[in-house]
Design a protein around this motif. Sequence first.
Motif, mmCIF file in Angstrom:
data_model
loop_
_atom_site.group_PDB
_atom_site.id
_atom_site.type_symbol
_atom_site.label_atom_id
_atom_site.label_comp_id
_atom_site.label_asym_id
_atom_site.label_seq_id
_atom_site.Cartn_x
_atom_site.Cartn_y
_atom_site.Cartn_z
ATOM 1 N N GLN A 168 0.849 -1.199 0.000
ATOM 2 C CA GLN A 168 0.000 0.000 0.000
ATOM 3 C C GLN A 168 0.881 1.245 0.000
ATOM 4 O O GLN A 168 1.772 1.383 0.845
ATOM 5 C CB GLN A 168 -0.864 -0.018 1.259
ATOM 6 N N ALA A 204 -7.412 -1.985 4.084
ATOM 7 C CA ALA A 204 -8.412 -1.076 3.515
ATOM 8 C C ALA A 204 -8.742 0.071 4.464
ATOM 9 O O ALA A 204 -9.234 1.115 4.027
ATOM 10 C CB ALA A 204 -9.669 -1.849 3.132
ATOM 11 N N SER A 205 -8.478 -0.114 5.769
ATOM 12 C CA SER A 205 -8.767 0.986 6.692
ATOM 13 C C SER A 205 -7.603 1.974 6.785
ATOM 14 O O SER A 205 -7.718 3.029 7.380
ATOM 15 C CB SER A 205 -9.098 0.435 8.087
ATOM 16 N N GLU A 206 -6.462 1.630 6.197
ATOM 17 C CA GLU A 206 -5.309 2.544 6.206
ATOM 18 C C GLU A 206 -5.434 3.642 5.149
ATOM 19 O O GLU A 206 -4.834 4.711 5.276
ATOM 20 C CB GLU A 206 -4.017 1.757 5.966
ATOM 21 N N GLY A 207 -6.187 3.357 4.082
ATOM 22 C CA GLY A 207 -6.314 4.345 3.009
ATOM 23 C C GLY A 207 -7.275 3.855 1.951
ATOM 24 O O GLY A 207 -7.655 2.676 1.952
ATOM 25 N N PRO A 208 -7.704 4.744 1.031
ATOM 26 C CA PRO A 208 -8.667 4.348 -0.002
ATOM 27 C C PRO A 208 -8.108 3.254 -0.926
ATOM 28 O O PRO A 208 -6.896 3.030 -0.966
ATOM 29 C CB PRO A 208 -8.920 5.638 -0.782
ATOM 30 N N ILE A 209 -8.980 2.601 -1.629
ATOM 31 C CA ILE A 209 -8.603 1.409 -2.409
ATOM 32 C C ILE A 209 -7.511 1.711 -3.437
ATOM 33 O O ILE A 209 -6.684 0.858 -3.739
ATOM 34 C CB ILE A 209 -9.864 0.791 -3.071
ATOM 35 N N GLN A 210 -7.455 2.964 -3.936
ATOM 36 C CA GLN A 210 -6.418 3.312 -4.920
ATOM 37 C C GLN A 210 -5.013 3.219 -4.327
ATOM 38 O O GLN A 210 -4.040 3.151 -5.062
ATOM 39 C CB GLN A 210 -6.611 4.742 -5.460
ATOM 40 N N THR A 211 -4.912 3.270 -2.995
ATOM 41 C CA THR A 211 -3.581 3.184 -2.379
ATOM 42 C C THR A 211 -3.061 1.749 -2.349
ATOM 43 O O THR A 211 -1.879 1.526 -2.104
ATOM 44 C CB THR A 211 -3.595 3.736 -0.934
#
Lengths: 284, 258
Positions: A168, A204-211
């Motif tokens: 990520q 997924a809770s660390e950042g949006p899916i694009q990350t």
Amino acid sequence: MTMDELIAELECGMTIGFGGWGSRRKPMAAVRAILRSAIDDLTVVSYGGPDVGLLCAAGKVSRLVIPFATLDSIPIEPHFKRARQSGSLPCTEVDEGMFYLGLLAASQRIPFLPTRAGLGSDVLNPASGIRTVVSPYDDAEELVAMPALRLDAAIVHVNRADTRGSGQILGPDPFFDDLFLGAVCTEGKRFVTTERIVDTNLLASEGPIQTLCISRLLTDGVVETPGGAHFTACVPDYGRDETFQRTYAHAASDGDAWATFEQRYLTVDEAGYQRARAEDEEHQ
Amino acid sequence: MSAGGASGVTRAEVCAVACAEVFRGVGEVMASAFGTAPALGARIARLTFAPDLVLTDGDAALIDGAPALGESPSGCVVESHMPYRRVFDVVWSGRRSLIMMASQIDRAGNQNISAIGPWNRPKAQLIGVRGAPGNTVNHPTSYWLPDHSPRSFVEEVDVVCGVGYARADAAGEAAGRFHDVRQVISNLGVFDFDTPDHAMRIRSIHPGVALEEVVRATGFPLEIPSDLEETRFPTPTELSLIRDVLDPRSIRDRELRG
């Protein structure tokens, strides 16, 4: 895996790609580990920053393939400059877009990709071996055929990853890290180092899916190494350590300063490096 | 350094406005500008006569607005995401207008930022070719050289990074199709290639500079038109933008010698 296990997968004479761009999100802990190892005679493929400079300064490089070597806030990588001016370092320079297409071609297992970039310039000098190709369509345009930049191994540094190799990148630019991994043509040599390993269900809770831009389809091993991009920028975890970078750059033009730098930061293991630079910060 | 004439206008301010002029009439394209005067120029253009110009934050965003030099653009409104991979889509589609710097530039408009001296053992290793080869054959490109001298304005560059006219012509139709090297702005004047054989000519001379000084500082015979103009002064609006809004700390003055 551990950094020692990663290093054990590398060999002298390899072509190794390093992710990041300039002095941004470079796999510096892995570079430092290579410096401490016996691995040398490397062909280094990189959007060059201090990865290139340190490997040059340590005599690990037999050839460079780069579009530039910079520290961003210091325009020219000083250790790279010094090595090149000594006449001992063969270097293939390509346009930064050509470089991207070379990685993409290797990732897609095709021999080249056509582009206008490079036409008319000295990156197409005879020694480069780069040729042109004529469009088979009616336009018959003659374009550069950027050859695949096939790698024996690649190392990229990301903000978060899970143990299985999903990576990520939380900063604003993923650069070309996925393509460095994709361009590796040797089984088992695609490595991600990360600030922090987290459970897959927490990614997924660390950042949006694009990350979540490095899938485990592209990775063979993950090493957790906090501060592993230091002194380059690894936003949002940390920015570039400009004070440290100035010290590093200064050491290129002063033998005594280099000996001190080497002694304090490069002869020690990664834990020792991180302790030394934490002490530096306390003294500022 | 005073530019003479209009009271108190500096050479750096004349250069910034000369750089801004590069973006006049380019429309809705991405502006990339390296160096202080070009960075100021793009912002002046965006805030005055080129409102459609698209500026970047120098990182991975397109921003709506123009931050002051040396200040974090984090206060600006982000209007799009522009990581490097997407930059190449822009470059190769031609929707970009660029001012690059050059360690050397030659009579035919070739630029060098790679190395001075022999390739295998450069006398001076520079940053590397970067995107110069691809930029110059894909979209309009201009150059900024803050230190005009026979060492920077040379008969032939040591390494062709940015492609000039003769080299683009020789490389075939694909190289020439979108090739458009427009202007060279230095601390002494503004130059272009609007001559029959695309040799560099002086287009305007900065206020307070003697033509003899430009000729002496140029390492090749310069084309000189009979109707040589003087580079224009900033308008009052531009001056107040430069001094009060975009560069209140006068970072612009550090780029020019003297």
